[in-house]
Design a protein around this motif. Sequence first.
Motif, short mmCIF file in Angstrom:
data_model
loop_
_atom_site.label_atom_id
_atom_site.label_comp_id
_atom_site.label_asym_id
_atom_site.label_seq_id
_atom_site.Cartn_x
_atom_site.Cartn_y
_atom_site.Cartn_z
N VAL A 42 0.84 -1.21 0.00
CA VAL A 42 0.00 0.00 0.00
C VAL A 42 0.87 1.25 0.00
O VAL A 42 2.04 1.22 0.38
N ASP A 43 0.28 2.36 -0.46
CA ASP A 43 1.01 3.62 -0.53
C ASP A 43 1.50 4.04 0.85
O ASP A 43 0.77 3.92 1.85
N GLU A 44 2.70 4.56 0.89
CA GLU A 44 3.30 4.97 2.16
C GLU A 44 2.44 6.04 2.83
O GLU A 44 2.03 7.00 2.21
N GLY A 72 -6.93 -1.24 0.75
CA GLY A 72 -5.75 -0.38 0.81
C GLY A 72 -5.59 0.41 -0.48
O GLY A 72 -6.12 0.02 -1.52
N VAL A 73 -4.87 1.50 -0.39
CA VAL A 73 -4.63 2.35 -1.56
C VAL A 73 -3.27 1.99 -2.15
O VAL A 73 -2.24 2.06 -1.46
N VAL A 74 -3.26 1.58 -3.42
CA VAL A 74 -2.04 1.19 -4.12
C VAL A 74 -1.90 2.09 -5.35
O VAL A 74 -2.77 2.08 -6.22
N GLU A 75 -0.83 2.86 -5.41
CA GLU A 75 -0.63 3.81 -6.52
C GLU A 75 -1.87 4.69 -6.72
O GLU A 75 -2.31 4.95 -7.84
N ALA A 228 8.59 -8.43 -6.30
CA ALA A 228 7.21 -8.83 -6.65
C ALA A 228 6.22 -7.75 -6.25
O ALA A 228 5.28 -7.43 -7.01
N ILE A 229 6.42 -7.17 -5.08
CA ILE A 229 5.52 -6.10 -4.63
C ILE A 229 5.69 -4.85 -5.50
O ILE A 229 4.71 -4.18 -5.84
N ARG A 230 6.94 -4.57 -5.91
CA ARG A 230 7.18 -3.45 -6.82
C ARG A 230 6.43 -3.67 -8.14
O ARG A 230 5.77 -2.75 -8.66
N LEU A 231 6.50 -4.89 -8.67
CA LEU A 231 5.81 -5.20 -9.92
C LEU A 231 4.30 -5.11 -9.77
O LEU A 231 3.60 -4.67 -10.69
N ALA A 232 3.79 -5.50 -8.60
CA ALA A 232 2.35 -5.39 -8.35
C ALA A 232 1.92 -3.93 -8.35
O ALA A 232 0.88 -3.57 -8.92
N ARG A 233 2.71 -3.08 -7.72
CA ARG A 233 2.39 -1.66 -7.67
C ARG A 233 2.44 -1.06 -9.08
O ARG A 233 1.59 -0.25 -9.45
#
Length: 517
Positions: A42-44, A72-75, A228-233
């Motif tokens: 999720v976004d910081e 959650g908020v993602v990008e 993997a989390i970077r790619l998901a975002r």
Amino acid sequence: MLAKIAHIEEQNQKAVEAGGKYIARHHERGKLTARERIELLVDEGSAFLELMPLAGWGSDFAVGASMVTGIGVVEGVECMIVANDPTVKGGALNPMSLRKSFRAAEIAERNWLPTINLTESGGADLPTQKDIFIPGGKGFRDLTRASARKQPTISVVFGNSTAGGAYVPGMSDYVIMVKEQAKVFLAGPPLVKMATGEESDDESLGGAEMHSRISGSSDFLAVDEHDAIRLARRTVARLNWRKKGSTPDPTSYAEPDLDPEELLDLFPEDLKEPFDPRDAILRIVDGTGPGNEVAFDEFKPLYGSALVTGWAKLHGHPIGIIANARGVLMSEEAQKAAQFIQLANQKDTPLLFLHNTTGYMVGAEYEQGGIIKHGAMMINAVSNSKVPHLTVIMGASFGAGNYGMNGRAYDPRFLFTWPSAKSAVMGPAQLAGVMEIVARESAEKKGMPWNQEEFDGIKAFVMQMVEDQSLPEFLSGLVYDDGVIDPRDTRTVLGICLSVIDNQPIEGAMNFGVFRM
């Protein structure tokens, strides 16, 4: 109230620590826990609204039901996040996991949310397969239907995703697999050996590299979990996702006129004591300020005074509020509620229901006055209303009052409870009293002696059972709510929910069923 909040926090902690010693073992293998993965996803600085954390409480299964779900908020995009907890039986799914995942899918569908599955599961919990196998197929159906609706589904595979678990990435729009960790196959090497006699290993059978280079079941090969989390975002960032509803200006509203901290002191310990919901409303809704000259505009204040109805804003979102002022609902209150629900649908305004009800009034006078048809009118209005409904059970929620006030059976978009809440067919004393009257009459008809001492023992047992089963953690364990929340967090939680609801336009009902007048 603080003691009750502390008790609920202790129960929530059981979900966090459900993996026990396996959490340390998981970390030793260089892997992140479900909640650590979500925190990085999720976004910081943004909020993660965890849903149904107490699923499985009071059952044979771990609290949390071996998964973490929430919004959650993602990008910048609000997403439904479903993360298997591999530290609890390898993330295997049990009957309570199904309830939780089905509810998460329902929330995603109705509120137009992309879904991100953080996948690491051994599939079904085999000892309970009879309760999982048939209904479990609905999960795969939900994934494919979401895709057909153009609601994106993303699966990030961190470890084992076997048997039925393999279909989660298999049916997702986007799939990311972690190198040398992800193992996705319908049957592992032992089962393949038993079924076909073929000798195989995990990597050639279902490894991330094989699926990325040969089978094509993986779209992205991640070098590790962080990658993997970077790619998901990045995948979410490229969805071209836009809200379809209206989003209020976050600077256009004021904080509540009264201090939300005081919600701790407002609600009585004894649910029979009167409680004025206006005291809670003015600590939850937007305060007076530009564009909101009055915090709460009450509707029909002199009629049906046991029910408070009116208009307000919450984080800039317009809402209609229906709240119990006194526990009982009578004909006037039921008719008032039905009219108010119709008005909310006419102007496409979401409704917030605040429960503290013992149900509809009984007795000859009220039956003759039409309490059945008037109660039915209110339930009809609730059932056929098309605007989004939010429900918070603050105190009592007994009998048909639970239905009329938009309980779980009436499909609220979100339903939360306070630690002070209790919900059942009726209160323990009333239920035990009814049992005693019926038992006495039965004994008299049969000409049998009445043993008060013996019945008192049964009565005490029944009262305690009903009391235990009406508590918020018990109901939350059955996934009858979306979480037990601190009253002071009510405004924030509802603000997140209203923001999610605004992902698509709000359209009220054009008609209702026949109202018995």
